[in-house]
Design an enzyme around this catalytic site. Structure first.
Site, PDB file in Angstrom:
ATOM      1  N   THR A   1      47.596  44.829  31.994  1.00  0.00           N
ATOM      2  CA  THR A   1      46.673  43.937  32.687  1.00  0.00           C
ATOM      3  C   THR A   1      45.249  44.077  32.167  1.00  0.00           C
ATOM      4  OG1 THR A   1      46.477  45.625  34.398  1.00  0.00           O
ATOM      5  CG2 THR A   1      47.975  43.822  34.824  1.00  0.00           C
ATOM      6  N   CYS A   2      44.534  42.956  32.150  1.00  0.00           N
ATOM      7  CA  CYS A   2      43.161  42.934  31.656  1.00  0.00           C
ATOM      8  C   CYS A   2      42.215  42.436  32.738  1.00  0.00           C
ATOM      9  CB  CYS A   2      43.053  42.061  30.415  1.00  0.00           C
ATOM     10  SG  CYS A   2      44.101  42.611  29.072  1.00  0.00           S
ATOM     11  N   ILE A   3      42.403  42.948  33.957  1.00  0.00           N
ATOM     12  CA  ILE A   3      41.525  42.571  35.064  1.00  0.00           C
ATOM     13  C   ILE A   3      40.192  43.296  34.910  1.00  0.00           C
ATOM     14  CG2 ILE A   3      43.392  42.097  36.666  1.00  0.00           C
ATOM     15  CD1 ILE A   3      43.067  44.913  37.747  1.00  0.00           C
TER      16      ILE A   3
END
Length: 625
Positions: A421-423
């Site tokens: 994830t690239c939050i």
């Protein structure tokens, strides 16, 4: 919005305000009343005054004396209160006939050996309840033993006791995990990848193989970042990963794992147009200014970085295949290091630590539910790879439908999650975070609770899917039958919808629950329910925001201690004070002080400053625990 009769009973001491227009003469019920949870905001905005307002308990069943509009506070001049006779306490005589008791807990074996004797039943978890029934009343024959088939030990739930075993309070080791540590003091490039003493060499030219292995990767560079080079510009950090491998045929979560200390893999990158591979914020900039050192998922001061800068095709930075390609290309390098680590001489081991998964029969059973991102786009994770934090053999939780997956605590600590994830970087749980997950470690080693397992559940994008997986979470925990549960989540916003639903599904089954998330100012919850009474905010930024500092607002050791203390308090039936309406950073400090006073142990408060190296803490706290 009107409230239910059950809700009205729970809030009968709250002010009574009409939710909608009501006609003169109507007998007031819960359907006429507004939810008191919204009153504070309305009072602050000058839209509501509650002076002289009666309570919900006062007005239920009373007659309205004149027609009133919505949001009208009900006062004595508007309501004809009914005469409610005081309820007399009912004193029930002790029953003369034996009562039939339903036992949820395992029942021990019993025997009757003679006519006129008695059948004695002891229910271990029923607070020492003993019931004696004359055998004659059961029609039992003289000399015929009666044995219950329910003679199952609580320890049997851990999969280690044979049927009919006697329950004990002794700890039962289910499985063990051993980490062998190899120290790295230097990383350099050379003609082949090899490990000599404390020097790791990475093969020159491996970059081309990484690029060729992925259609979406157009470029990949490797930078060796030593501590004296921390003030180096970097694109956003997508992940921080331990370098580890299994010995022999051991599976993730058991057996022996070899791990390199003093060095980590760091994945960074952009697309061809220079757009950062991130969503709600990114951490590009000087490394020493954009990392919260020593957090569970972040690098420690002194670590050497093997950092890849991956460039993916334009406009693929926000789609699942783009970040996955960047991670997969980087893992080609990690896997080559794993192969030489497998062959490393045993004499190079500098430290060994053992983690035991322990079940504690008779203690309060708890489960950790970790909500991980699964909304598609770049929100994905790889579960249960062949190698710790690897790619091979792993399944994306999005492709699994985001449904709950039960894993052991040791699988979590052995790298069963590869975080894609690239939050927002401040609240993202990196792959390294799971490798040394504070809540799992704290609960695993607490002798007062019985950790049954960890449930991983993805966070879908569509609301109908969110509630679908949330119901599966509730049913999963119902089957496990814990006394309490933690629900954690990274990030904030969209995933708070299912985060709240998980807590509701668990809470309505009578299971005590504590929620953990970054909230504060920017991540404040936009949904809620009556079961969200026990919450721990992971925020550590001064302004309560996503400040784009890597791992700044993630779950840390201090948060785990607070959550565990809160759940214990809740399971014991003690009062948990209602949270303040607005974020107050002082609440955290006060709670830590209270926990320290009760346990007698000082708790290190981790704020916006460099903490002690996490590895040192782990060796001191968890070595051979």
């Amino acid at each position: 919005m009107s409230i239910s009769a059950e809700y009205a009973e729970e809030h009968k001491s709250s002010p009574a305000v009409l939710c909608c227009r009501a006609e003169e003469g109507v007998v007031l019920s819960s359907h006429n009343l507004e939810d008191p949870e919204i009153f504070d905001d309305l009072v602050d905005q000058g839209l509501l005054k509650l002076d002289g307002c009666l309570t919900i308990g006062d007005v239920l069943g009373a007659k309205l004396l004149k027609t009133c509009d919505s949001l009208t506070p009900l006062t004595k001049d508007l309501v004809e209160l009914s005469d409610k006779p005081a309820e007399e306490a009912k004193v029930e005589e002790a029953p003369t006939a034996p009562a039939v008791a339903a036992a949820a807990a395992p029942v021990g074996a019993v025997a009757a050996t003679g006519l006129g004797g008695s059948l004695k039943i002891h229910i271990g978890e029923g607070k020492g309840i003993d019931i004696q029934i004359p055998v004659g009343a059961l029609g039992g024959a003289s000399g015929v033993p009666v044995v219950s088939n329910a003679a199952q030990a609580v320890a049997g739930n851990a999969g280690v006791a044979a049927p009919g075993a006697v329950a004990t309070d002794e700890e039962v080791v289910v499985r063990s995990l051993t980490r062998k540590h190899f120290k790295i003091t230097e990383v350099k490039r050379g003609p082949e990848t090899k490990l000599e003493g404390t020097v790791l060499t990475i093969r020159e030219g491996i970059e081309k193989e990484c690029i060729d292995s992925q259609k979406l990767v157009v470029d990949l560079k490797i930078d060796i970042i030593t501590p004296d080079q921390y003030h180096t510009y970097s694109n956003t950090i997508m992940d921080v990963q331990p370098i580890a491998t299994k010995e022999g045929d051991d599976e993730v979560g058991t057996g022996t794992t070899r791990v390199l200390d003093g060095v980590v893999m760091v994945v960074s990158g952009t697309d061809e147009n220079g757009v950062q591979i991130g969503e709600f914020g990114s951490s590009e900039g000087y490394l020493d200014e954009n990392i919260m050192w020593g957090r569970p998922g972040a690098p420690d001061k002194g670590d050497i970085f093997i950092k890849t800068n991956v460039t993916v095709k334009e406009k693929t930075n926000m789609e699942r295949p783009g970040p996955l390609a960047a991670h997969t290309a980087t893992d080609l390098i990690t896997d080559e290091i794993r192969k030489v680590l497998k062959k490393a001489d045993e004499s190079l081991v500098v430290d060994t630590e053992t983690f035991n998964q322990v079940r504690r029969p008779g203690k309060k059973k708890v489960v950790i539910v970790k909500e991980i991102m699964g909304q598609g786009a770049m929100h994905d994770n790889l579960l249960l790879p062949v190698e710790p934090v690897g790619v091979l053999g792993a399944k994306p939780n999005v492709d699994l439908g985001n449904v709950p997956v039960v894993v052991s605590p040791l699988e979590i600590l052995d790298g069963c999650i590869h975080a894609l994830t690239c939050i927002g970087p401040a609240s993202k749980e990196m792959s390294r975070h799971y490798w040394r997950e504070p809540l799992v470690l704290e609960v695993l080693h607490d002798h007062e609770v019985d950790l049954a397992g960890v449930v991983l559940v993805g966070s879908p994008q569509i609301n109908s899917e969110k509630f679908y997986v949330s119901r599966r979470v509730g049913m999963t925990l119902e089957s496990i039958g814990p006394d309490g549960a933690f629900v954690t989540t990274e990030g904030f916003g969209n995933n708070h919808i299912d985060f709240a639903s998980h807590i509701e599904q668990i809470g309505k089954r009578g299971i005590k629950v504590v929620g953990m998330s970054f909230c504060a100012n920017q991540g404040a919850l936009v949904v809620g329910n009556k079961y969200m009474t026990c919450m721990v905010d992971n925020n550590k930024s001064e302004g309560g925001i996503e400040n784009e500092i890597l791992a700044n607002n993630t779950l840390c050791h201090e948060d785990a201690i607070r959550a565990l203390s809160m759940l214990k308090t809740e399971m014991e039936g003690e009062e948990i004070k209602k949270a303040e309406r607005k974020w107050n950073p002082n609440v955290k400090t006060q709670n830590i002080e209270l926990v320290s006073n009760v346990t007698g142990k000082p708790i290190e408060l981790v704020e916006n400053e460099t903490s002690l190296p996490m590895s040192d803490k782990f060796k001191e706290k968890y070595m051979n625990a």
